[in-house]
Design a protein around this motif. Structure first.
Motif, short mmCIF file in Angstrom:
data_model
loop_
_atom_site.label_atom_id
_atom_site.label_comp_id
_atom_site.label_asym_id
_atom_site.label_seq_id
_atom_site.Cartn_x
_atom_site.Cartn_y
_atom_site.Cartn_z
N TYR A 1 0.83 -1.30 -0.17
CA TYR A 1 0.20 0.00 0.00
C TYR A 1 0.93 1.34 0.12
CZ TYR A 1 0.31 0.30 5.25
OH TYR A 1 0.85 0.31 6.45
N VAL A 2 0.19 2.31 -0.58
CA VAL A 2 1.10 3.44 -0.64
C VAL A 2 0.57 4.62 0.25
CG1 VAL A 2 1.66 5.45 -2.28
CG2 VAL A 2 1.24 2.97 -3.12
N MET A 3 1.59 5.23 0.97
CA MET A 3 1.14 6.32 1.99
C MET A 3 1.96 7.55 1.71
SD MET A 3 2.23 4.18 5.48
CE MET A 3 3.74 3.63 4.71
N GLU A 4 0.99 8.61 2.29
CA GLU A 4 1.93 10.09 2.08
C GLU A 4 3.18 9.97 2.73
OE1 GLU A 4 0.48 13.24 4.57
OE2 GLU A 4 -0.60 11.89 5.85
N TYR A 5 4.19 10.78 2.11
CA TYR A 5 5.42 10.56 2.78
C TYR A 5 5.67 11.87 3.68
CZ TYR A 5 10.62 10.67 2.88
OH TYR A 5 11.86 10.78 3.25
N VAL A 6 5.97 11.39 4.94
CA VAL A 6 6.06 12.41 5.93
C VAL A 6 7.78 12.45 6.26
CG1 VAL A 6 5.80 13.06 8.22
CG2 VAL A 6 3.99 11.78 7.00
N GLU A 7 8.27 13.77 5.84
CA GLU A 7 9.67 14.00 6.37
C GLU A 7 9.79 14.47 7.65
OE1 GLU A 7 13.67 15.84 4.15
OE2 GLU A 7 11.62 15.91 3.45
#
Length: 598
Positions: free
Chosen positions: A70-76
């Motif tokens: 699954y693909v998630m938002e990227y949090v830096e």
């Protein structure tokens, strides 16, 4: 980006939007487990229904060449434990961070979803300081009151009775016992509490060394150390806020993550918290802090003096009473022993001087306390008031060394009672120093008491070597002042023994405890609460020496004696019951321990 027991996370690039994303693939080994695959699918379904700025959202999911992903938002950002180093971060910053985390968890709870694996590594803090929850792989739907799971069923529940799910360091007692059917909103509240406890104190609420069996036992049975003992500067409200969410019984925790956050907000706003009951005086303090413009210096001064009168003024009043008694005794001696008229007059004059001294000390100390309050023109905590009184004494000491020494001794003893051990040490040390430098220090019961209190302050501050030297000095002085048996000597023996026990010098501690016990028996007889206390102290010494049979016998003797002397409703009886119960529990006698804990 990361790897866990079920999957591995990569950084990716979504071509259609041009944004960075995070992609989680299920590990091949995990694919072999049907339960693991369903847990992975469930995580996708759970997170997909959560739209909150504090929860990492899912963008897409599917199967690619037999691999689930699954693909998630990227949090830096960084994990919470790196963004806020445990035990070193600013306390208020940690509180504000936890409020945001609680808000996200409460949002999930309101939609019927428990996380069940909250820990610092599952919370990413971005560059703006916003926390984001990750990893809902162990999430579980909560049932509504009608027995239906909130917002639709997710299918199979992955947790089976007796199965441990979650990271053990932040695991609640019900999870540690494998009672997954008992997990609830308060289970996540426990994990949140453990995270905040560690953030502020630098320690987890439970020990993590030892075997898995031992750790699970500690989670279920061992009470956390008082946070204020782990980090200086924490007040009783912070203790209460940190301890309530990690209560062993779920019903004793905050009911929801939202309630937990609300109590933290109350603390930051100087409002009464719900974690512990606040009496009328405590409520008054907080009201004044929130309404400074409405309070007057006169009212505050009155409240402040009342708040500390029993702790601070009693010693001075005791000095006054003793001076009066000495004056009365001197008059009687003068009447009875005419041949010793000169000595009687001297004793009378000394007693009158002591009375004047006590009255002058009372006047000066009262003025110092009032000045500390007037300086703020509002309510101050007792701790702050005592600190300001000490600072004022440093800037403008009394005109005579004896007065300064007396006031510092009183102030130091009071600070020790309020847990201000470093300040207590400073004032008690100064009391001795001023008196010695002026050539006024003499061997007397009062001087021995000051030295004893200084030793106690060092002991409570954990400086056992320094405490020992002053305990020895006080004991030697009391032996010279009171040849033979005396209750103050027995007290000094007991405190010195406790100090040496903390230093690991068990044989020496045992010898001192035994001497104190024998002395108290000669002073008070075979049946007395002080004798029972000595039996209990000696029992702890034998327990430390791993002589369990002797220790248990002494614990039981102490309990039986205090019960006979004070009855079964006395605080001393409760304390003796608790000590025996703790000993039995440590030996593995849970049934016997439960009986005495009850």
């Amino acid at each position: 980006l990361g790897r866990g027991g079920m999957g591995v996370v990569f950084e990716g690039y979504q071509q259609s939007t041009g944004r960075r994303v995070a992609i989680k693939f299920m590990l091949d080994a995990a694919l072999a487990s049907e339960a693991a695959r369903k847990r992975f699918e469930r995580e996708v379904e759970v997170v997909a229904r959560l739209q909150h700025p504090g929860i990492v959202s899912i963008i897409d999911s599917g199967v690619r060449k037999g691999k689930y992903f699954y693909v998630m938002e990227y949090v830096e950002g960084r994990p919470l434990d790196l963004a806020m180093p445990a035990g070193q971060c600013n306390i208020h910053d940690a509180f504000r961070m936890m409020i945001q985390i609680c808000d996200a968890v409460d949002y999930a709870h309101q939609r019927g979803i428990l996380h069940r694996d909250l820990k610092p590594s599952n919370i990413i803090v971005d560059h703006a300081g916003q926390p984001h929850l990750l990893d809902f792989g162990l999430a579980k739907l909560v049932e509504d009151d009608d027995g239906k799971e909130g917002h639709g069923k997710l299918g199979l529940t992955m947790s089976q009775p007796g199965q441990l799910l979650g990271t053990i360091a932040y695991m609640s007692p019900e999870q540690a016992a494998g009672k997954n059917e008992e997990t609830s909103v308060r289970t996540d509240v426990y994990a949140l509490g453990a995270i905040l406890f560690e953030l502020i104190t630098g320690e987890l609420p439970i020990r993590m060394g030892g075997s898995l069996k031992e750790i699970l036992h500690w989670i279920a049975e061992e009470e956390p150390t008082l946070p204020s003992k782990l980090r200086k500067g924490l007040d009783r409200d912070i203790d209460a806020i940190l301890l309530k969410p990690v209560e062993k019984k779920p019903d004793n925790r905050y009911a929801t993550a939202g309630e937990f956050a609300a109590d933290i907000k109350r603390y930051l706003a100087h409002e009464p918290i719900i974690a512990r009951r606040v009496g009328p005086m405590g409520r008054s303090w907080r009201w004044v802090q929130r309404n400074r413009a409405l309070s007057t210096a006169i009212a505050v001064a009155s409240v402040t003096l009342v708040a500390v009168s029993t702790a601070l003024i009693l010693q001075i009043l005791s000095e006054t009473k003793r001076a009066n008694d000495e004056a009365k005794n001197a008059k009687e001696q003068a009447a009875i022993a005419r041949s010793s008229a000169a000595e009687a007059d001297r004793q009378k004059s000394k007693a009158e001087d002591n009375l004047k001294r006590a009255q002058e000390n009372y006047r000066i100390l009262s003025n110092i306390l009032k000045s500390a309050v007037d300086e703020n023109q509002a309510a101050v905590s007792v701790d702050k008031m005592l600190t300001q009184a000490s600072d004022r004494l440093d800037k403008t000491p009394p005109s005579t060394p004896q007065t300064e020494s007396d006031i510092r001794a009183t102030l130091g003893e009071t600070m020790m009672r309020f847990g201000l051990f470093r300040r207590a040490i400073a004032n008690l040390s100064r009391a001795v120093e001023v008196s010695e430098k002026a050539g006024l220090f003499e061997e007397s019961p009062e001087s021995a008491e000051v030295i004893h209190n200084l030793a106690a302050a060092y002991w409570w501050d954990g400086q056992y070597d320094k405490a020992e030297s002053y305990y020895v000095r006080s004991l030697d002085m009391r032996r010279r002042l009171f040849p033979g048996d005396h209750r103050d000597i027995a007290l000094s023996l007991t405190h010195l023994a406790a100090c040496r026990l903390r230093q690991g010098r068990v044989p020496e501690a045992k010898e001192l405890y035994t001497e104190a016990l024998d002395m108290r028996r000669r002073l008070f007889g075979q049946e007395h609460e002080q004798v029972a206390a000595s039996l209990n102290n000696l029992a702890k010494c034998y327990q430390e020496a791993e002589d369990d049979a002797t220790a248990e016998s002494l614990f039981r003797q102490a309990l039986e004696m205090i019960t006979r002397v004070k009855g079964d409703k006395d605080d001393g009886t409760a304390a003796a019951s608790y000590n025996l119960a703790s000993f039995l529990l440590e030996r593995g006698d849970a049934a016997g321990a439960l009986d005495h804990f009850s």
